[in-house]
Design a protein around this motif. Structure first.
Motif, PDB file in Angstrom:
ATOM      1  N   MET A   1       0.841  -1.184   0.000  1.00 36.95           N
ATOM      2  CA  MET A   1       0.000   0.000   0.000  1.00 36.95           C
ATOM      3  C   MET A   1       0.887   1.250   0.000  1.00 36.95           C
ATOM      4  N   PRO A   2       0.724   2.127  -0.974  1.00 38.86           N
ATOM      5  CA  PRO A   2       1.576   3.318  -1.009  1.00 38.86           C
ATOM      6  C   PRO A   2       1.202   4.309   0.079  1.00 38.86           C
ATOM      7  N   LYS A   3       2.174   5.142   0.434  1.00 36.86           N
ATOM      8  CA  LYS A   3       1.929   6.164   1.438  1.00 36.86           C
ATOM      9  C   LYS A   3       1.117   7.300   0.831  1.00 36.86           C
ATOM     10  N   ILE A   4       0.417   8.036   1.683  1.00 34.80           N
ATOM     11  CA  ILE A   4      -0.369   9.184   1.247  1.00 34.80           C
ATOM     12  C   ILE A   4       0.489  10.427   1.382  1.00 34.80           C
ATOM     13  N   LYS A   5       0.466  11.283   0.367  1.00 35.57           N
ATOM     14  CA  LYS A   5       1.241  12.512   0.443  1.00 35.57           C
ATOM     15  C   LYS A   5       0.545  13.527   1.348  1.00 35.57           C
TER      16      LYS A   5
ATOM     17  N   ASP B   1     -12.361  16.931   9.955  1.00 33.60           N
ATOM     18  CA  ASP B   1     -12.131  15.700   9.184  1.00 33.60           C
ATOM     19  C   ASP B   1     -11.397  15.975   7.880  1.00 33.60           C
ATOM     20  N   SER B   2     -11.753  17.058   7.196  1.00 36.49           N
ATOM     21  CA  SER B   2     -11.083  17.362   5.930  1.00 36.49           C
ATOM     22  C   SER B   2      -9.646  17.794   6.163  1.00 36.49           C
ATOM     23  N   ILE B   3      -9.374  18.507   7.262  1.00 34.78           N
ATOM     24  CA  ILE B   3      -8.000  18.912   7.565  1.00 34.78           C
ATOM     25  C   ILE B   3      -7.167  17.693   7.923  1.00 34.78           C
ATOM     26  N   LYS B   4      -7.741  16.768   8.694  1.00 36.34           N
ATOM     27  CA  LYS B   4      -7.001  15.574   9.095  1.00 36.34           C
ATOM     28  C   LYS B   4      -6.623  14.701   7.904  1.00 36.34           C
ATOM     29  N   SER B   5      -7.446  14.721   6.844  1.00 36.42           N
ATOM     30  CA  SER B   5      -7.092  13.946   5.659  1.00 36.42           C
ATOM     31  C   SER B   5      -5.945  14.568   4.895  1.00 36.42           C
ATOM     32  N   LEU B   6      -5.713  15.874   5.093  1.00 40.82           N
ATOM     33  CA  LEU B   6      -4.600  16.545   4.427  1.00 40.82           C
ATOM     34  C   LEU B   6      -3.279  16.315   5.144  1.00 40.82           C
ATOM     35  N   ILE B   7      -3.339  16.028   6.460  1.00 38.32           N
ATOM     36  CA  ILE B   7      -2.115  15.777   7.240  1.00 38.32           C
ATOM     37  C   ILE B   7      -2.214  14.391   7.880  1.00 38.32           C
ATOM     38  N   PRO B   8      -2.108  13.336   7.087  1.00 41.80           N
ATOM     39  CA  PRO B   8      -2.387  11.985   7.606  1.00 41.80           C
ATOM     40  C   PRO B   8      -1.368  11.481   8.626  1.00 41.80           C
ATOM     41  N   TYR B   9      -0.126  11.951   8.593  1.00 41.43           N
ATOM     42  CA  TYR B   9       0.896  11.408   9.488  1.00 41.43           C
ATOM     43  C   TYR B   9       1.280  12.362  10.604  1.00 41.43           C
ATOM     44  N   ALA B  10       0.491  13.398  10.817  1.00 37.88           N
ATOM     45  CA  ALA B  10       0.802  14.379  11.861  1.00 37.88           C
ATOM     46  C   ALA B  10       0.467  13.837  13.242  1.00 37.88           C
TER      47      ALA B  10
END
Length: 66
Positions: free
Chosen positions: A1-5, A57-66
């Motif tokens: 599974m590739p990482k999310i940018k 929720d939309s902000i959290k999808s933009l920073i998945p590894y924070a």
């Protein structure tokens, strides 16, 4: 599974708290802060705040590894 940018603009503007909420800085603190805004307004713009729950929720999808 590739990482999310991670979104480059979002990682500069948002942080996650320990409880999972999104912390953001306040708006209207830019170039006009010295001349036109009075002291009461500038005091109100200090510090950071929690982002609204409708946007979290939309902000959290933009920073998945924070």
């Amino acid at each position: 599974m590739p990482k999310i940018k991670t979104h480059s603009g979002a990682k500069k503007r948002f942080k996650l708290t320990a409880s999972g909420k999104v912390k953001r800085s306040r708006a209207f603190t830019g170039h006009d802060i010295k001349g036109r805004k009075n002291a009461k307004v500038k005091r109100g713009l200090r510090g950071s705040v929690i982002a609204d729950k409708t946007n979290q929720d939309s902000i959290k999808s933009l920073i998945p590894y924070a």
